[in-house]
Write a protein that holds these residues in place. Structure first.
Motif, PDB file in Angstrom:
ATOM      1  N   PRO A  22       0.840  -1.198   0.000  1.00 52.76           N
ATOM      2  CA  PRO A  22       0.000   0.000   0.000  1.00 52.76           C
ATOM      3  C   PRO A  22       0.876   1.249   0.000  1.00 52.76           C
ATOM      4  O   PRO A  22       2.062   1.186   0.313  1.00 52.76           O
ATOM      5  CB  PRO A  22      -0.800  -0.129   1.303  1.00 52.76           C
ATOM      6  CG  PRO A  22      -0.654  -1.550   1.730  1.00 52.76           C
ATOM      7  CD  PRO A  22       0.665  -2.008   1.212  1.00 52.76           C
ATOM      8  N   GLY A  23       0.293   2.365  -0.354  1.00 48.85           N
ATOM      9  CA  GLY A  23       1.055   3.611  -0.331  1.00 48.85           C
ATOM     10  C   GLY A  23       1.855   3.805  -1.596  1.00 48.85           C
ATOM     11  O   GLY A  23       1.453   3.417  -2.692  1.00 48.85           O
ATOM     12  N   LEU A  24       3.053   4.396  -1.449  1.00 46.97           N
ATOM     13  CA  LEU A  24       3.865   4.791  -2.593  1.00 46.97           C
ATOM     14  C   LEU A  24       4.894   3.717  -2.925  1.00 46.97           C
ATOM     15  O   LEU A  24       5.759   3.380  -2.120  1.00 46.97           O
ATOM     16  CB  LEU A  24       4.573   6.115  -2.282  1.00 46.97           C
ATOM     17  CG  LEU A  24       5.387   6.738  -3.410  1.00 46.97           C
ATOM     18  CD1 LEU A  24       4.515   7.039  -4.622  1.00 46.97           C
ATOM     19  CD2 LEU A  24       6.089   8.004  -2.923  1.00 46.97           C
ATOM     20  N   ASN A  25       4.788   3.162  -4.130  1.00 45.61           N
ATOM     21  CA  ASN A  25       5.741   2.192  -4.659  1.00 45.61           C
ATOM     22  C   ASN A  25       6.524   2.875  -5.776  1.00 45.61           C
ATOM     23  O   ASN A  25       5.913   3.427  -6.708  1.00 45.61           O
ATOM     24  CB  ASN A  25       5.021   0.973  -5.228  1.00 45.61           C
ATOM     25  CG  ASN A  25       4.267   0.180  -4.181  1.00 45.61           C
ATOM     26  OD1 ASN A  25       4.711  -0.855  -3.725  1.00 45.61           O
ATOM     27  ND2 ASN A  25       3.085   0.663  -3.788  1.00 45.61           N
ATOM     28  N   VAL A  26       7.866   2.836  -5.706  1.00 46.87           N
ATOM     29  CA  VAL A  26       8.688   3.512  -6.706  1.00 46.87           C
ATOM     30  C   VAL A  26       9.527   2.502  -7.474  1.00 46.87           C
ATOM     31  O   VAL A  26       9.981   1.501  -6.923  1.00 46.87           O
ATOM     32  CB  VAL A  26       9.591   4.589  -6.060  1.00 46.87           C
ATOM     33  CG1 VAL A  26       8.755   5.672  -5.415  1.00 46.87           C
ATOM     34  CG2 VAL A  26      10.545   3.980  -5.059  1.00 46.87           C
ATOM     35  N   LEU A  27       9.681   2.766  -8.771  1.00 46.48           N
ATOM     36  CA  LEU A  27      10.544   1.961  -9.630  1.00 46.48           C
ATOM     37  C   LEU A  27      11.589   2.877 -10.228  1.00 46.48           C
ATOM     38  O   LEU A  27      11.257   3.892 -10.845  1.00 46.48           O
ATOM     39  CB  LEU A  27       9.743   1.286 -10.746  1.00 46.48           C
ATOM     40  CG  LEU A  27       8.761   0.195 -10.333  1.00 46.48           C
ATOM     41  CD1 LEU A  27       7.377   0.803 -10.125  1.00 46.48           C
ATOM     42  CD2 LEU A  27       8.691  -0.900 -11.399  1.00 46.48           C
ATOM     43  N   THR A  28      12.848   2.514 -10.039  1.00 40.86           N
ATOM     44  CA  THR A  28      13.933   3.322 -10.573  1.00 40.86           C
ATOM     45  C   THR A  28      14.860   2.441 -11.392  1.00 40.86           C
ATOM     46  O   THR A  28      14.770   1.214 -11.365  1.00 40.86           O
ATOM     47  CB  THR A  28      14.730   3.988  -9.433  1.00 40.86           C
ATOM     48  OG1 THR A  28      15.310   2.964  -8.610  1.00 40.86           O
ATOM     49  CG2 THR A  28      13.837   4.862  -8.574  1.00 40.86           C
ATOM     50  N   GLY A  29      15.770   3.056 -12.112  1.00 38.45           N
ATOM     51  CA  GLY A  29      16.730   2.341 -12.935  1.00 38.45           C
ATOM     52  C   GLY A  29      17.225   3.250 -14.023  1.00 38.45           C
ATOM     53  O   GLY A  29      16.647   4.311 -14.299  1.00 38.45           O
ATOM     54  N   GLU A  30      18.308   2.830 -14.642  1.00 34.21           N
ATOM     55  CA  GLU A  30      18.886   3.640 -15.706  1.00 34.21           C
ATOM     56  C   GLU A  30      17.961   3.666 -16.916  1.00 34.21           C
ATOM     57  O   GLU A  30      17.119   2.789 -17.099  1.00 34.21           O
ATOM     58  CB  GLU A  30      20.251   3.085 -16.101  1.00 34.21           C
ATOM     59  CG  GLU A  30      21.293   3.161 -14.990  1.00 34.21           C
ATOM     60  CD  GLU A  30      22.634   2.602 -15.437  1.00 34.21           C
ATOM     61  OE1 GLU A  30      22.680   2.088 -16.570  1.00 34.21           O
ATOM     62  OE2 GLU A  30      23.586   2.680 -14.653  1.00 34.21           O
ATOM     63  N   THR A  31      18.116   4.678 -17.729  1.00 36.06           N
ATOM     64  CA  THR A  31      17.326   4.784 -18.953  1.00 36.06           C
ATOM     65  C   THR A  31      17.579   3.568 -19.831  1.00 36.06           C
ATOM     66  O   THR A  31      18.719   3.173 -20.060  1.00 36.06           O
ATOM     67  CB  THR A  31      17.712   6.059 -19.717  1.00 36.06           C
ATOM     68  OG1 THR A  31      17.447   7.191 -18.878  1.00 36.06           O
ATOM     69  CG2 THR A  31      16.902   6.182 -20.993  1.00 36.06           C
ATOM     70  N   GLY A  32      16.481   2.948 -20.301  1.00 30.76           N
ATOM     71  CA  GLY A  32      16.599   1.764 -21.143  1.00 30.76           C
ATOM     72  C   GLY A  32      16.658   0.474 -20.374  1.00 30.76           C
ATOM     73  O   GLY A  32      16.787  -0.601 -20.973  1.00 30.76           O
ATOM     74  N   ALA A  33      16.579   0.535 -19.030  1.00 31.26           N
ATOM     75  CA  ALA A  33      16.674  -0.687 -18.235  1.00 31.26           C
ATOM     76  C   ALA A  33      15.432  -1.553 -18.370  1.00 31.26           C
ATOM     77  O   ALA A  33      15.482  -2.755 -18.094  1.00 31.26           O
ATOM     78  CB  ALA A  33      16.918  -0.333 -16.768  1.00 31.26           C
ATOM     79  N   GLY A  34      14.326  -0.947 -18.757  1.00 32.37           N
ATOM     80  CA  GLY A  34      13.115  -1.742 -18.947  1.00 32.37           C
ATOM     81  C   GLY A  34      11.987  -1.381 -18.016  1.00 32.37           C
ATOM     82  O   GLY A  34      11.067  -2.179 -17.816  1.00 32.37           O
ATOM     83  N   LYS A  35      12.040  -0.171 -17.449  1.00 31.11           N
ATOM     84  CA  LYS A  35      10.940   0.218 -16.534  1.00 31.11           C
ATOM     85  C   LYS A  35       9.591   0.269 -17.254  1.00 31.11           C
ATOM     86  O   LYS A  35       8.567  -0.118 -16.698  1.00 31.11           O
ATOM     87  CB  LYS A  35      11.256   1.583 -15.904  1.00 31.11           C
ATOM     88  CG  LYS A  35      12.529   1.606 -15.046  1.00 31.11           C
ATOM     89  CD  LYS A  35      12.728   2.930 -14.374  1.00 31.11           C
ATOM     90  CE  LYS A  35      13.030   4.060 -15.357  1.00 31.11           C
ATOM     91  NZ  LYS A  35      14.247   3.842 -16.136  1.00 31.11           N
ATOM     92  N   SER A  36       9.614   0.742 -18.486  1.00 28.04           N
ATOM     93  CA  SER A  36       8.352   0.829 -19.220  1.00 28.04           C
ATOM     94  C   SER A  36       7.798  -0.548 -19.573  1.00 28.04           C
ATOM     95  O   SER A  36       6.598  -0.701 -19.825  1.00 28.04           O
ATOM     96  CB  SER A  36       8.544   1.650 -20.493  1.00 28.04           C
ATOM     97  OG  SER A  36       9.482   1.022 -21.353  1.00 28.04           O
ATOM     98  N   ILE A  37       8.690  -1.560 -19.573  1.00 24.90           N
ATOM     99  CA  ILE A  37       8.218  -2.915 -19.872  1.00 24.90           C
ATOM    100  C   ILE A  37       7.221  -3.382 -18.817  1.00 24.90           C
ATOM    101  O   ILE A  37       6.237  -4.061 -19.119  1.00 24.90           O
ATOM    102  CB  ILE A  37       9.418  -3.889 -19.961  1.00 24.90           C
ATOM    103  CG1 ILE A  37      10.271  -3.547 -21.191  1.00 24.90           C
ATOM    104  CG2 ILE A  37       8.940  -5.332 -20.019  1.00 24.90           C
ATOM    105  CD1 ILE A  37      11.514  -4.398 -21.330  1.00 24.90           C
ATOM    106  N   LEU A  38       7.470  -3.015 -17.567  1.00 27.23           N
ATOM    107  CA  LEU A  38       6.533  -3.395 -16.509  1.00 27.23           C
ATOM    108  C   LEU A  38       5.149  -2.817 -16.782  1.00 27.23           C
ATOM    109  O   LEU A  38       4.125  -3.491 -16.600  1.00 27.23           O
ATOM    110  CB  LEU A  38       7.048  -2.910 -15.159  1.00 27.23           C
ATOM    111  CG  LEU A  38       8.289  -3.610 -14.608  1.00 27.23           C
ATOM    112  CD1 LEU A  38       8.708  -2.970 -13.303  1.00 27.23           C
ATOM    113  CD2 LEU A  38       8.018  -5.095 -14.403  1.00 27.23           C
ATOM    114  N   LEU A  39       5.117  -1.553 -17.213  1.00 24.87           N
ATOM    115  CA  LEU A  39       3.828  -0.938 -17.533  1.00 24.87           C
ATOM    116  C   LEU A  39       3.194  -1.586 -18.748  1.00 24.87           C
ATOM    117  O   LEU A  39       1.977  -1.752 -18.811  1.00 24.87           O
ATOM    118  CB  LEU A  39       4.007   0.562 -17.756  1.00 24.87           C
ATOM    119  CG  LEU A  39       4.556   1.365 -16.562  1.00 24.87           C
ATOM    120  CD1 LEU A  39       4.577   2.837 -16.900  1.00 24.87           C
ATOM    121  CD2 LEU A  39       3.741   1.097 -15.316  1.00 24.87           C
TER     122      LEU A  39
END
Length: 551
Positions: A22-39
C-alpha cells in the motif's frame, strides 16, 4: 490495491514476480533498463492496446498475472456482475499472448474477452504520464472530475431529465395518435352513427334467422292445415267430419231401436271413440293454426333487419355477432379523438412543468459547478506555487452546452503559463515538465472525490529537480496516503519517499538480454538513490545525501 504482478516470457523479462505494498511504490533504474516494460505488461493483462509483439524471443507464449485486493464497495464488482462473474475479495487477472499473436484472458479462472478486461481496467487502474491521453487530459471527462471534486449528487438532475424525456415522448405519441385519428375522423363518425342506428346485439342474427324461417314455413303450410281443419270441423255450409259421425251415430241408434240392437253396439261405440279422437285432433290443428298466425309485416320487418345486419357485417368484414364489439371499438376511437384536444393540452402542460423542473435542477447544478470551479482554481493555485509554477494560472471554465441527463454545462480545464498569454487547453499550452506538474497538482486536488483506483505515474517528474522534485515527491506521497501509487521515476527526491522501492536493471546472460526487477532493502535503497544523485561513480557525499533524503 495491486497486490502482485507475475510475468513470464514477456519482452525482455523471462520470469518475474513482484509484490507491491500500500502507499507509494517507486521503480527506478537507468534509462533503457526496462521500466516501461513493466507498464506494458500490466497494460497487457488489463486489456490495453499496446505493442503488437510482446512474447520474449525464443518463447512459445508470454503470460502475465495480476492480483488485486477488492474491497466490498469497489466499482470493479459492478463490472464483474455485469459479466456474470462472481466477485471475491481477491481478483486474479491472467492473460496469455501466443507467439502467433492470439491473446486469451481469464478473470478468476473464467475466460473473458479483452472488452471485459478493459472495463475492469477502468475501475482498477489510472495511468498518468507526460503524454497521457486518458483521464485528466481528456476534456470529455472534465465535468465528471469537477463533479467528483464538488461531491455533486447527479440523481436529481437525472430524474428531472428522465421525467422531461418521458413527457416529450408521451406528447409526441399523443400527437401521432391524434393525427392518425383525424385522418379517419369522417369514417369514424359515419360508421359509429350507422352502427348506433342499427344497434346490433350479440346473437341477434341467429335469433332473427330462426324467426324468419319459422314464419316462412308457416306461410307455406298454413293453407293446407286450414283446409284440413275445415274438413274436420266443417264450415261454409259443408258438414265436417265430426258432424258426419254425429249424424251417423244418430242414424245407427235409431236403427237399433227398431231391432238388431246388439249388432250395432260395436259400431256405435267405435264411432263414439272416434268422436273423442277427432275432437283432440281438431283442437291440436286449431292450436297449430293459432301458432302459425302472424302479421305479414312482422316477417317483412324481420327480414329487413336480418339483411341489414348481414350487409353491415360484410361492409366491415366481420361476423354479424361481432358488430356490437366493433361498434364499441369505433366509439372508443371516436371518443379518444374528441378527447384528444383536451389531453393534448394536459400533456403540453405536463411537458412545460417537466421542462421547468429540469431547468431549475440544471440551473442549481450549474451554480454548484461554478462555485466548485472557483474552489478548484483556488486549490490549484495553492498546489502550483510549491511546484515552481506560481505565475501559472489554472482556470476551470463552466459554459452552457447541450442539455442532457447530467445537466447542460460544459466543463474545460484551461491554463496560462506566461503572464499576458491567452489561456488554452491543458495539453496544448503546457510543456512536458509543466504538464506533469499541472497534472500532479490537479490530481492532488481531485483525489478526495475519486474512486479507489491504483494510480500509476510514468516519469511524471521528468524535467524537474531540486526543490521542485521534492515538492512533486511530497505530493505523490500525499496521494499515496489514501491510495496505492506506483511511480516510475528518475528523481532521487521522489524515490526516497517510497514505502517500497524496486530497481530495474538490464543484464546479458548467455547472449540474451533480460530485465530484472529487484525489491531493495534499506541499504540497497541508499546505494540506488546515491547512484541517482551521483551517476555511475558513487561518492561518499552522494551516499550521505541519499541517507539524508531517506531520513
Amino acid at each position: 490495491m495491486l497486490r502482485s504482478l507475475d510475468i513470464r516470457d514477456m519482452l525482455l523479462i523471462d520470469r518475474l514476480s513482484l509484490d507491491f505494498a500500500p502507499g507509494l511504490n517507486v521503480l527506478t533504474g537507468e534509462t533503457g533498463a526496462g521500466k516501461s516494460i513493466l507498464l506494458d505488461c500490466l497494460g497487457f493483462v488489463l486489456g490495453w492496446r499496446g505493442r503488437a509483439e510482446l512474447v520474449r524471443a525464443g518463447a512459445t507464449q508470454g503470460e502475465v498475472t495480476a492480483v488485486f485486493d477488492l474491497p466490498a464497495a469497489h466499482p470493479a464488482r459492478a463490472v464483474l456482475a455485469e459479466a456474470g462473474i462472481d466477485a471475491e475479495d481477491e481478483l486474479i487477472l491472467r492473460r496469455v499472448n501466443a507467439v502467433d499473436g492470439r491473446k486469451t484472458g481469464w478473470v478468476n479462472d473464467r475466460r473473458v474477452s479483452g472488452e471485459v478486461l478493459r472495463a475492469l481496467s477502468d475501475a482498477l487502474v489510472e495511468l498518468h504520464g507526460q503524454h497521457d491521453d486518458r483521464g485528466l487530459l481528456n476534456p470529455r471527462g472534465h465535468r465528471q472530475l469537477l463533479d467528483a471534486f464538488a461531491g455533486i449528487d447527479l440523481a436529481p438532475i437525472r430524474a428531472a431529465w428522465t421525467a422531461r424525456r418521458r413527457a416529450e415522448a408521451e406528447l409526441a405519441e399523443a400527437e401521432t395518435a391524434l393525427a392518425a385519428a383525424r385522418a379517419e375522423e369522417e369514417f369514424l363518425r359515419h360508421a359509429v352513427a350507422e352502427l348506433e342506428k342499427l344497434d346490433p346485439q350479440p346473437g341477434e342474427e341467429a335469433t332473427l334467422d330462426v324467426a324468419r324461417r319459422q314464419m316462412q314455413a308457416a306461410e307455406r303450410i298454413r293453407g293446407d292445415v286450414a283446409r284440413a281443419h275445415q274438413m274436420l270441423a266443417g264450415g261454409g255450409g259443408e258438414p265436417g267430419a265430426e258432424g258426419v259421425i254425429v249424424e251417423s251415430v244418430r242414424w245407427l241408434e235409431g236403427a237399433a231401436g227398431k231391432g238388431e240392437a246388439e249388432a250395432l253396439d260395436g259400431p256405435v261405440a267405435a264411432l263414439g271413440r272416434a268422436l273423442v279422437e277427432l275432437g283432440e285432433a281438431t283442437r291440436g290443428i286449431e292450436d297449430a293454426l293459432a301458432a302459425m298466425d302472424f302479421d305479414p309485416r312482422t316477417l317483412e320487418t324481420t327480414e329487413e333487419r336480418l339483411f341489414a345486419l348481414r350487409a353491415l357485417a360484410r361492409k366491415h368484414n366481420v361476423l354479424a355477432d361481432d358488430l356490437a364489439t366493433l361498434a364499441g371499438d369505433l366509439s372508443a376511437r371516436l371518443a379518444a379523438l374528441d378527447a384528444g384536444e383536451a389531453r393534448m393540452g394536459d400533456l403540453t402542460r405536463a411537458l412545460r412543468e417537466a421542462e421547468a423542473a429540469y431547468d431549475a435542477a440544471a440551473g442549481a447544478l450549474g451554480a454548484a459547478r461554478r462555485e466548485a470551479a472557483g474552489r478548484l482554481d483556488t486549490a490549484m493555485t495553492e498546489e502550483l506555487a510549491p511546484l515552481k509554477m506560481e505565475r501559472a494560472v489554472f482556470e476551470t471554465r463552466v459554459t452552457e452546452g447541450e442539455a442532457g441527463p447530467e445537466g447542460r454545462d460544459s466543463v474545460a480545464f484551461t491554463v496560462t503559463t506566461n503572464p499576458g498569454a491567452p489561456p488554452g487547453p491543458l495539453d496544448r499550452i503546457a510543456s512536458g515538465g509543466e504538464l506533469s506538474r499541472f497534472l500532479l497538482a490537479l490530481k492532488v486536488c481531485l483525489v478526495q472525490g475519486a474512486d479507489p483506483l491504483v494510480m500509476i505515474f510514468d516519469e511524471i517528474d521528468r524535467g524537474v529537480g531540486g526543490a521542485t522534485a521534492d515538492a512533486v515527491g511530497r505530493r505523490l506521497a500525499r496521494l499515496a496516503e489514501g491510495a496505492q501509487v506506483l511511480v516510475v521515476t528518475h528523481s532521487p527526491q521522489v524515490a526516497a519517499l517510497g514505502q517500497r522501492h524496486f530497481r530495474v536493471a538490464k543484464a546479458v546472460e548467455d547472449g540474451m538480454t533480460t530485465s530484472r526487477v529487484m525489491p531493495l532493502d534499506q541499504g540497497e535503497r541508499t546505494e540506488e538513490i546515491a547512484r541517482m544523485l551521483a551517476g555511475e561513480q558513487i561518492t561518499p557525499a552522494a551516499r550521505a545525501a541519499a541517507e539524508a533524503l531517506l531520513s
